[in-house]
Structure formats: structure tokens, C-alpha cells
Design a protein around this motif. Structure first.
Motif, PDB file in Angstrom:
ATOM      1  N   VAL A   1      43.730 -16.993  26.983  1.00  0.00           N
ATOM      2  CA  VAL A   1      43.242 -15.615  27.165  1.00  0.00           C
ATOM      3  C   VAL A   1      44.199 -14.996  28.343  1.00  0.00           C
ATOM      4  CG1 VAL A   1      41.144 -14.458  27.664  1.00  0.00           C
ATOM      5  CG2 VAL A   1      40.853 -16.137  26.411  1.00  0.00           C
ATOM      6  N   ASN A   2      44.496 -15.589  29.274  1.00  0.00           N
ATOM      7  CA  ASN A   2      45.241 -15.059  30.216  1.00  0.00           C
ATOM      8  C   ASN A   2      46.954 -14.776  30.011  1.00  0.00           C
ATOM      9  OD1 ASN A   2      43.135 -15.189  31.810  1.00  0.00           O
ATOM     10  ND2 ASN A   2      43.889 -17.148  32.777  1.00  0.00           N
ATOM     11  N   ASN A   3      47.142 -15.112  28.582  1.00  0.00           N
ATOM     12  CA  ASN A   3      48.546 -14.653  28.020  1.00  0.00           C
ATOM     13  C   ASN A   3      48.311 -13.380  27.143  1.00  0.00           C
ATOM     14  OD1 ASN A   3      51.162 -14.941  27.563  1.00  0.00           O
ATOM     15  ND2 ASN A   3      50.737 -15.934  25.639  1.00  0.00           N
ATOM     16  N   GLY A   4      47.015 -12.918  27.119  1.00  0.00           N
ATOM     17  CA  GLY A   4      46.955 -11.828  26.153  1.00  0.00           C
ATOM     18  C   GLY A   4      46.506 -10.397  26.979  1.00  0.00           C
ATOM     19  N   ILE A   5      46.672  -9.281  26.362  1.00  0.00           N
ATOM     20  CA  ILE A   5      46.168  -8.118  27.025  1.00  0.00           C
ATOM     21  C   ILE A   5      45.948  -7.131  25.802  1.00  0.00           C
ATOM     22  CG2 ILE A   5      48.520  -7.188  27.075  1.00  0.00           C
ATOM     23  CD1 ILE A   5      47.724  -6.058  29.996  1.00  0.00           C
ATOM     24  N   THR A   6      44.971  -6.230  25.900  1.00  0.00           N
ATOM     25  CA  THR A   6      44.443  -5.371  25.084  1.00  0.00           C
ATOM     26  C   THR A   6      45.292  -3.903  25.290  1.00  0.00           C
ATOM     27  OG1 THR A   6      42.133  -5.938  25.141  1.00  0.00           O
ATOM     28  CG2 THR A   6      42.691  -3.964  24.282  1.00  0.00           C
ATOM     29  N   LEU A   7      45.889  -3.665  23.945  1.00  0.00           N
ATOM     30  CA  LEU A   7      46.807  -2.494  24.156  1.00  0.00           C
ATOM     31  C   LEU A   7      46.278  -1.785  22.716  1.00  0.00           C
ATOM     32  CD1 LEU A   7      50.316  -3.956  24.655  1.00  0.00           C
ATOM     33  CD2 LEU A   7      48.782  -2.921  26.129  1.00  0.00           C
ATOM     34  N   CYS A   8      46.543  -0.314  22.656  1.00  0.00           N
ATOM     35  CA  CYS A   8      46.242   0.328  21.564  1.00  0.00           C
ATOM     36  C   CYS A   8      47.360   0.273  20.650  1.00  0.00           C
ATOM     37  CB  CYS A   8      45.964   1.889  22.007  1.00  0.00           C
ATOM     38  SG  CYS A   8      47.398   2.787  22.567  1.00  0.00           S
ATOM     39  N   LYS A   9      47.329   0.440  19.360  1.00  0.00           N
ATOM     40  CA  LYS A   9      48.482   0.313  18.561  1.00  0.00           C
ATOM     41  C   LYS A   9      49.856   1.188  19.111  1.00  0.00           C
ATOM     42  CE  LYS A   9      49.701   1.053  13.564  1.00  0.00           C
ATOM     43  NZ  LYS A   9      49.209   1.128  12.151  1.00  0.00           N
ATOM     44  N   ARG A  10      49.586   2.370  19.644  1.00  0.00           N
ATOM     45  CA  ARG A  10      50.688   3.230  20.215  1.00  0.00           C
ATOM     46  C   ARG A  10      51.375   2.492  21.185  1.00  0.00           C
ATOM     47  NH1 ARG A  10      51.839   7.220  23.771  1.00  0.00           N
ATOM     48  NH2 ARG A  10      49.812   7.010  24.928  1.00  0.00           N
ATOM     49  N   CYS A  11      50.786   1.982  22.280  1.00  0.00           N
ATOM     50  CA  CYS A  11      51.309   1.346  23.439  1.00  0.00           C
ATOM     51  C   CYS A  11      51.832  -0.136  22.865  1.00  0.00           C
ATOM     52  CB  CYS A  11      50.185   1.146  24.530  1.00  0.00           C
ATOM     53  SG  CYS A  11      49.795   2.473  25.335  1.00  0.00           S
ATOM     54  N   HIS A  12      51.113  -0.747  21.951  1.00  0.00           N
ATOM     55  CA  HIS A  12      51.720  -2.054  21.304  1.00  0.00           C
ATOM     56  C   HIS A  12      53.081  -1.735  21.045  1.00  0.00           C
ATOM     57  CE1 HIS A  12      50.649  -6.140  19.236  1.00  0.00           C
ATOM     58  NE2 HIS A  12      51.450  -6.255  20.311  1.00  0.00           N
ATOM     59  N   GLY A  13      53.224  -0.795  20.133  1.00  0.00           N
ATOM     60  CA  GLY A  13      54.387  -0.642  19.437  1.00  0.00           C
ATOM     61  C   GLY A  13      55.599  -0.311  20.452  1.00  0.00           C
ATOM     62  N   LYS A  14      55.255   0.162  21.721  1.00  0.00           N
ATOM     63  CA  LYS A  14      56.254   0.197  22.515  1.00  0.00           C
ATOM     64  C   LYS A  14      57.004  -0.927  23.157  1.00  0.00           C
ATOM     65  CE  LYS A  14      54.431   4.930  24.272  1.00  0.00           C
ATOM     66  NZ  LYS A  14      53.793   5.304  25.553  1.00  0.00           N
ATOM     67  N   THR A  15      56.101  -2.222  22.973  1.00  0.00           N
ATOM     68  CA  THR A  15      56.553  -3.293  23.286  1.00  0.00           C
ATOM     69  C   THR A  15      57.460  -4.154  22.418  1.00  0.00           C
ATOM     70  OG1 THR A  15      54.722  -4.490  22.644  1.00  0.00           O
ATOM     71  CG2 THR A  15      54.681  -3.510  24.689  1.00  0.00           C
ATOM     72  N   LEU A  16      57.534  -3.800  21.186  1.00  0.00           N
ATOM     73  CA  LEU A  16      58.073  -4.302  19.971  1.00  0.00           C
ATOM     74  C   LEU A  16      59.930  -4.424  20.240  1.00  0.00           C
ATOM     75  CD1 LEU A  16      56.394  -2.927  16.885  1.00  0.00           C
ATOM     76  CD2 LEU A  16      56.136  -5.104  17.792  1.00  0.00           C
ATOM     77  N   LYS A  17      60.151  -5.508  20.201  1.00  0.00           N
ATOM     78  CA  LYS A  17      61.662  -5.981  20.452  1.00  0.00           C
ATOM     79  C   LYS A  17      61.784  -5.869  21.868  1.00  0.00           C
ATOM     80  CE  LYS A  17      62.612  -6.279  15.773  1.00  0.00           C
ATOM     81  NZ  LYS A  17      61.996  -7.307  15.187  1.00  0.00           N
ATOM     82  N   LYS A  18      60.975  -5.548  22.737  1.00  0.00           N
ATOM     83  CA  LYS A  18      61.341  -5.513  24.301  1.00  0.00           C
ATOM     84  C   LYS A  18      60.114  -6.358  25.014  1.00  0.00           C
ATOM     85  CE  LYS A  18      61.292  -1.104  23.575  1.00  0.00           C
ATOM     86  NZ  LYS A  18      60.922   0.472  23.843  1.00  0.00           N
TER      87      LYS A  18
END
Length: 108
Positions: free
Chosen positions: A59-76
Motif C-alpha cells: 500500500v505504501n507503494n501506491g498513490i491515488t491519481l486522477c486519470k489526467r495526473c496519472h497520464g502525466k507520469t507515463l514514461k516518466k
């Protein structure tokens, strides 16, 4: 391909669904980046599943993100590791701090 089959099986597992729900509950169903509540939320692995499969359901390796914010992390993803870890650690340290107000005793 093979990799996507593994990810699909993991995402469809009961263990993943329980992990996701625990993260959403801990984060109060709020994106931990833009603070939108309850809208197209996604769980994000802080340390990627591909490099750290042993942390997949931590659980400590997870965080809640909305779809838009999650998309900003892709490949980064690696660029965000320390940032998201710090957010979770701050949340955990404040979450478990006793919030008791102890009235002063008056001696008469």
C-alpha cells in the motif's frame, strides 16, 4: 504481448483490487496531485511494477491519481518516485500522530 498479459492478470486479480481500494480509502478518494475528488481515479505504483514486482501490492507503494495526473507520469515514472514517496511519508506521519486534546487538570 507477454508483458501486457501479465499486467492484465495482475490488474484483474483480487489482490490488486484490494490494494487499489486500500489506497483510495487512505487517500480519501482524492487525487493526491490536483486534489480532485472521486473523478476517474486510478492507483499509481510509485516504484514501477516492472522493476519492483515485490512491491506490487504494498500500500505504501501506491498513490491515488486522477486519470489526467496519472497520464502525466507515463514514461516518466522514475522522475516522480521521490516526489510521491515524500507525499505518502508525510501523509503517514501526520495520519498516525495522536490528535488527542488532553484537558489540564485543576487542583483545588
Amino acid at each position: 504481448g507477454f508483458k501486457s498479459d501479465i499486467y492484465r492478470r495482475v490488474r484483474n486479480s483480487n489482490e490488486f483490487k484490494q490494494w487499489r481500494e486500500k489506497i483510495f480509502k487512505r487517500d480519501n478518494y482524492i487525487c493526491q496531485e490536483c486534489y480532485v475528488k472521486g473523478t476517474s481515479l486510478q492507483p499509481h505504483h510509485i516504484k514501477t511494477y516492472s522493476k519492483y514486482p515485490q512491491l506490487a501490492f504494498n500500500v505504501n507503494n501506491g498513490i491515488t491519481l486522477c486519470k489526467r495526473c496519472h497520464g502525466k507520469t507515463l514514461k516518466k515514472e522514475e522522475q516522480f518516485e521521490e516526489y510521491f514517496e515524500a507525499k505518502i511519508q508525510a501523509k503517514l506521519s501526520s495520519q498516525y500522530t495522536p490528535q488527542l486534546i488532553i484537558p489540564k487538570m485543576t487542583i483545588s
